[in-house]
Design an enzyme around this catalytic site. Structure first.
Site, short mmCIF file in Angstrom:
data_model
loop_
_atom_site.label_atom_id
_atom_site.label_comp_id
_atom_site.label_asym_id
_atom_site.label_seq_id
_atom_site.Cartn_x
_atom_site.Cartn_y
_atom_site.Cartn_z
N SER A 101 0.81 -1.30 0.00
CA SER A 101 -0.03 0.02 -0.12
C SER A 101 1.08 1.22 -0.04
CB SER A 101 -0.98 0.08 1.50
OG SER A 101 -1.61 1.21 1.50
N TYR A 137 -2.47 0.31 10.60
CA TYR A 137 -2.78 -0.22 9.29
C TYR A 137 -1.54 0.09 8.49
CZ TYR A 137 -4.34 -0.37 4.37
OH TYR A 137 -4.35 -0.70 2.93
#
Length: 246
Positions: free
Chosen positions: A143, A156
């Protein structure tokens, strides 16, 4: 380069929707034999039926990447069905965004189990096979979170940065027979936020996705590009994001 993936056997986790689903369909369209793993059996059945109806090859197995035995069984299915494994795409991931002081410990645990341990279990399942074959390719979907540190994404982004570190460390440790690629998508039109429990953050993310998120086909093309390279070429890191994303 896309014809270079013809007949390659590729395992894909998180393959019932979003980026994983699109990767599976794009791979199969270009001649790869795909092995889908995810928790949602019915969705995978639909995807595999579509792949087969279009002349492609695919199988699936209900898989929870937080369970190492499930991931081992998924890789074993590839071997039993096709006799070989060319690549594994560790794509399964979840996102629970919140302030640290909200203490969403349950959400932290879920992200660590899926985003980090799930990737490690995928690598642990594939590496012995790749060593025996003396070749193989690991693709970890990471990501852009963690490349730029922002509020609400502490845990996250930490899981994604951990995978980024693991990917680069393995690249350095490998003698080149096993290649590894990290692909970091930015905002992509997927259902990643559908299961997000923080409703306020969900609204914020959905708004940004509506404004400039890119199609998941862009990520699938990046995976195909990486796997299509000759054996002496390794694409180590790809960052792919909307041109309007900061």
């Amino acid at each position: 380069m896309q014809n270079q993936i013809k007949d390659k056997v590729v395992v894909i986790t998180g393959a019932s929707s979003g980026i994983g689903k699109v990767i599976a369909k794009a791979m199969a369209k270009n001649g790869a034999k795909v092995v889908l793993g995810a928790r949602r059996k019915n969705q995978m059945q639909t995807i595999v039926d579509e792949i087969r109806n279009n002349g492609g090859a695919g199988v699936f197995l209900e898989t929870d990447v937080t369970k190492r035995t499930d991931v081992l069984d998924l890789v074993d299915l590839a071997l039993k069905t096709y006799g070989y494994l060319d690549a594994i795409v560790n794509n399964a991931g979840i996102s629970e965004l919140s302030r640290m002081d909200e203490l969403d410990v349950e959400g932290w645990d879920k992200m660590i189990d899926v985003n980090l341990k799930g990737v490690l279990y995928g690598m642990a399942a594939a590496i012995p096979i790749f060593k025996a074959q003396k070749e193989g390719h690991i693709v970890n979907i990471i990501s852009t979170s963690g490349i730029k540190i922002v509020q609400m994404q502490a845990v996250y982004a930490s899981t994604k940065n951990a995978v980024r570190t693991i990917t680069e460390a393995f690249r350095q440790e490998s003698d080149g027979t096993i290649r590894i690629t990290g692909i970091s998508p930015g905002f992509v039109k997927t259902g990643l936020v559908d299961e997000m429990e923080n409703q306020e953050m969900k609204k914020v993310i959905l708004k940004k996705m509506e404004q400039f998120a890119i199609n998941p086909e862009a990520i699938a093309n990046a995976v195909i590009y990486a796997i299509s390279q000759p054996k002496d070429v390794e694409v180590g890191d790809i960052v792919i994001r909307p041109s309007a994303q900061n």
